[in-house]
Design a protein around this motif. Sequence first.
Motif, mmCIF file in Angstrom:
data_model
loop_
_atom_site.group_PDB
_atom_site.id
_atom_site.type_symbol
_atom_site.label_atom_id
_atom_site.label_comp_id
_atom_site.label_asym_id
_atom_site.label_seq_id
_atom_site.Cartn_x
_atom_site.Cartn_y
_atom_site.Cartn_z
ATOM 1 N N VAL A 29 0.619 1.953 5.240
ATOM 2 C CA VAL A 29 -0.345 2.950 5.705
ATOM 3 C C VAL A 29 0.390 4.220 6.144
ATOM 4 O O VAL A 29 0.006 5.345 5.792
ATOM 5 C CB VAL A 29 -1.190 2.372 6.856
ATOM 6 C CG1 VAL A 29 -2.002 3.458 7.523
ATOM 7 C CG2 VAL A 29 -2.113 1.295 6.342
ATOM 8 N N LEU A 30 1.508 4.051 6.860
ATOM 9 C CA LEU A 30 2.288 5.223 7.301
ATOM 10 C C LEU A 30 2.887 5.972 6.111
ATOM 11 O O LEU A 30 2.900 7.200 6.071
ATOM 12 C CB LEU A 30 3.405 4.779 8.239
ATOM 13 C CG LEU A 30 3.058 4.708 9.723
ATOM 14 C CD1 LEU A 30 4.246 4.179 10.497
ATOM 15 C CD2 LEU A 30 2.688 6.066 10.242
ATOM 16 N N MET A 31 3.380 5.216 5.119
ATOM 17 C CA MET A 31 3.939 5.871 3.928
ATOM 18 C C MET A 31 2.861 6.656 3.201
ATOM 19 O O MET A 31 3.117 7.760 2.694
ATOM 20 C CB MET A 31 4.521 4.815 2.983
ATOM 21 C CG MET A 31 5.821 4.229 3.425
ATOM 22 S SD MET A 31 6.446 3.168 2.121
ATOM 23 C CE MET A 31 7.376 2.014 3.064
ATOM 24 N N SER B 17 3.510 7.474 -7.163
ATOM 25 C CA SER B 17 2.726 7.331 -5.937
ATOM 26 C C SER B 17 1.684 6.230 -6.091
ATOM 27 O O SER B 17 1.406 5.495 -5.131
ATOM 28 C CB SER B 17 2.074 8.653 -5.548
ATOM 29 O OG SER B 17 1.275 9.134 -6.587
ATOM 30 N N VAL B 18 1.091 6.103 -7.308
ATOM 31 C CA VAL B 18 0.164 4.979 -7.530
ATOM 32 C C VAL B 18 0.921 3.662 -7.406
ATOM 33 O O VAL B 18 0.436 2.702 -6.773
ATOM 34 C CB VAL B 18 -0.509 5.110 -8.916
ATOM 35 C CG1 VAL B 18 -1.244 3.825 -9.272
ATOM 36 C CG2 VAL B 18 -1.480 6.269 -8.922
ATOM 37 N N ALA B 19 2.138 3.614 -7.974
ATOM 38 C CA ALA B 19 2.946 2.402 -7.848
ATOM 39 C C ALA B 19 3.252 2.117 -6.381
ATOM 40 O O ALA B 19 3.250 0.962 -5.944
ATOM 41 C CB ALA B 19 4.239 2.560 -8.641
ATOM 42 N N MET B 20 3.477 3.194 -5.596
ATOM 43 C CA MET B 20 3.810 3.019 -4.175
ATOM 44 C C MET B 20 2.658 2.379 -3.416
ATOM 45 O O MET B 20 2.881 1.453 -2.637
ATOM 46 C CB MET B 20 4.157 4.377 -3.576
ATOM 47 C CG MET B 20 4.607 4.317 -2.156
ATOM 48 S SD MET B 20 3.708 5.536 -1.215
ATOM 49 C CE MET B 20 2.872 4.527 -0.080
ATOM 50 N N VAL B 21 1.424 2.864 -3.608
ATOM 51 C CA VAL B 21 0.327 2.322 -2.801
ATOM 52 C C VAL B 21 -0.113 0.947 -3.271
ATOM 53 O O VAL B 21 -0.879 0.281 -2.580
ATOM 54 C CB VAL B 21 -0.902 3.262 -2.770
ATOM 55 C CG1 VAL B 21 -0.594 4.525 -2.006
ATOM 56 C CG2 VAL B 21 -1.420 3.558 -4.146
ATOM 57 N N THR B 22 0.357 0.496 -4.438
ATOM 58 C CA THR B 22 -0.095 -0.811 -4.912
ATOM 59 C C THR B 22 0.949 -1.905 -4.752
ATOM 60 O O THR B 22 0.641 -3.068 -5.000
ATOM 61 C CB THR B 22 -0.497 -0.733 -6.399
ATOM 62 O OG1 THR B 22 0.561 -0.103 -7.123
ATOM 63 C CG2 THR B 22 -1.776 0.069 -6.574
ATOM 64 N N ARG B 23 2.180 -1.568 -4.347
ATOM 65 C CA ARG B 23 3.196 -2.622 -4.177
ATOM 66 C C ARG B 23 2.886 -3.443 -2.924
ATOM 67 O O ARG B 23 2.438 -2.905 -1.919
ATOM 68 C CB ARG B 23 4.602 -2.035 -4.031
ATOM 69 C CG ARG B 23 5.218 -1.387 -5.242
ATOM 70 C CD ARG B 23 5.139 -2.183 -6.477
ATOM 71 N NE ARG B 23 3.952 -1.767 -7.228
ATOM 72 C CZ ARG B 23 3.559 -2.278 -8.373
ATOM 73 N NH1 ARG B 23 4.240 -3.249 -8.907
ATOM 74 N NH2 ARG B 23 2.474 -1.847 -8.984
ATOM 75 N N ARG B 24 3.165 -4.737 -2.994
ATOM 76 C CA ARG B 24 2.929 -5.576 -1.822
ATOM 77 C C ARG B 24 4.104 -5.506 -0.852
ATOM 78 O O ARG B 24 3.918 -5.442 0.359
ATOM 79 C CB ARG B 24 2.706 -7.025 -2.286
ATOM 80 C CG ARG B 24 2.579 -7.997 -1.137
ATOM 81 C CD ARG B 24 1.910 -9.280 -1.568
ATOM 82 N NE ARG B 24 2.088 -10.316 -0.550
ATOM 83 C CZ ARG B 24 1.431 -10.337 0.593
ATOM 84 N NH1 ARG B 24 0.577 -9.390 0.867
ATOM 85 N NH2 ARG B 24 1.638 -11.301 1.462
ATOM 86 N N ASN B 25 5.306 -5.462 -1.409
ATOM 87 C CA ASN B 25 6.503 -5.453 -0.572
ATOM 88 C C ASN B 25 6.828 -4.008 -0.159
ATOM 89 O O ASN B 25 6.982 -3.143 -1.012
ATOM 90 C CB ASN B 25 7.669 -6.043 -1.378
ATOM 91 C CG ASN B 25 8.858 -6.343 -0.508
ATOM 92 O OD1 ASN B 25 9.110 -5.637 0.463
ATOM 93 N ND2 ASN B 25 9.579 -7.389 -0.837
ATOM 94 N N VAL B 27 9.477 -2.610 0.743
ATOM 95 C CA VAL B 27 10.745 -2.065 0.243
ATOM 96 C C VAL B 27 10.524 -1.384 -1.103
ATOM 97 O O VAL B 27 11.010 -0.278 -1.348
ATOM 98 C CB VAL B 27 11.799 -3.182 0.122
ATOM 99 C CG1 VAL B 27 13.094 -2.609 -0.412
ATOM 100 C CG2 VAL B 27 12.038 -3.820 1.458
ATOM 101 N N TYR B 28 9.749 -2.043 -1.991
ATOM 102 C CA TYR B 28 9.456 -1.425 -3.284
ATOM 103 C C TYR B 28 8.649 -0.145 -3.089
ATOM 104 O O TYR B 28 8.869 0.855 -3.764
ATOM 105 C CB TYR B 28 8.688 -2.403 -4.178
ATOM 106 C CG TYR B 28 9.488 -3.613 -4.563
ATOM 107 C CD1 TYR B 28 10.842 -3.495 -4.849
ATOM 108 C CD2 TYR B 28 8.908 -4.869 -4.656
ATOM 109 C CE1 TYR B 28 11.585 -4.597 -5.194
ATOM 110 C CE2 TYR B 28 9.652 -5.980 -5.010
ATOM 111 C CZ TYR B 28 10.985 -5.837 -5.274
ATOM 112 O OH TYR B 28 11.730 -6.925 -5.618
ATOM 113 N N SER B 29 7.697 -0.188 -2.124
ATOM 114 C CA SER B 29 6.911 1.018 -1.842
ATOM 115 C C SER B 29 7.822 2.161 -1.437
ATOM 116 O O SER B 29 7.643 3.295 -1.892
ATOM 117 C CB SER B 29 5.920 0.739 -0.711
ATOM 118 O OG SER B 29 4.870 -0.042 -1.175
ATOM 119 N N ALA B 30 8.813 1.867 -0.591
ATOM 120 C CA ALA B 30 9.719 2.915 -0.118
ATOM 121 C C ALA B 30 10.500 3.505 -1.285
ATOM 122 O O ALA B 30 10.707 4.716 -1.349
ATOM 123 C CB ALA B 30 10.659 2.352 0.938
#
Lengths: 117, 168
Positions: A29-31, B17-25, B27-30
């Motif tokens: 959410v923060l990201m 960014s779509v990949a970022m909001v859909t990752r569960r982990n 670390v992958y989002s980051a």
Amino acid sequence: MISHYILFSVALFSIGAYGVLARRNLLIVLMSLELMLNGVNVALVAFGLHASPGIGAAGLQGSALQGATTGTAAAQVFVLMVMAVAAAEVAVGLAVVISVFRTRQTVDTNDLQSMSG
Amino acid sequence: MSNVVFFLASGLALVSSVAMVTRRNPVYSAVWLLVTFLCVAVLFLNLSAPFLAAIHVLVYTGAILVLFLFVIMLLNLKDSELGEEYPLSTRLGVAGMSAVLFVGLSFPLMTDPSLDVAIRAQPPEYGSVEQVGLLLFQTYGLQFELVSVLIIVAMFGSVVLAKKKVWA
């Protein structure tokens, strides 16, 4: 095209809004909040460039208004302020996440309902 | 040329960014967020804001993202601690709402003819360190000081919040 940049920033903002609303992990959410701020920054820089008359503007080069034409880079100063506020926000937000995890052993937003009546 | 750069960078930014909001982990989002930030920095370069692009890379990927990764590793979440996700129907509903937000925000902007213009060429000093610095320290000096106060307060606040025993 200025409108392409605006469209991109709106898209980034919407994707960030999806992340804030649809995810339950506090870190993500923060990201997503950072993503929304990035979208706003791109729009600000694009609008600042749009407001600047540019190199070919007639009657402004070398005149008393020269400062005014270059002064529209003020949008970039505004973006710098947004970045500083984003950095402050993320520092406090992550500290809250750490203290929530320490007391509750969870980062799931749906588990944090002790304030709901 | 700048159009090609724009479409490459913005396309990659949207995909990541779509990949970022859909990752569960997280670390992958980051890591996906890192790709997005770098693409946005390229767009800043394209918008004649070279100083802003450098600061963006320094602050976002250098400070904010490292802070995120630091907290992710500090919490060391196991798979069960990552929490559940909303059911697919809820997520699709929110995606629809975001699409409505996108259309609602972009429609008035896209139908505005004054925005449908090419980017004007700027003098080389536009957005340079010198120009932005002069604006920051002369015209907007007060705001600069206020932001520095905000950052000090946020620094103390985060230390107090993240401390183990606040009242001990």
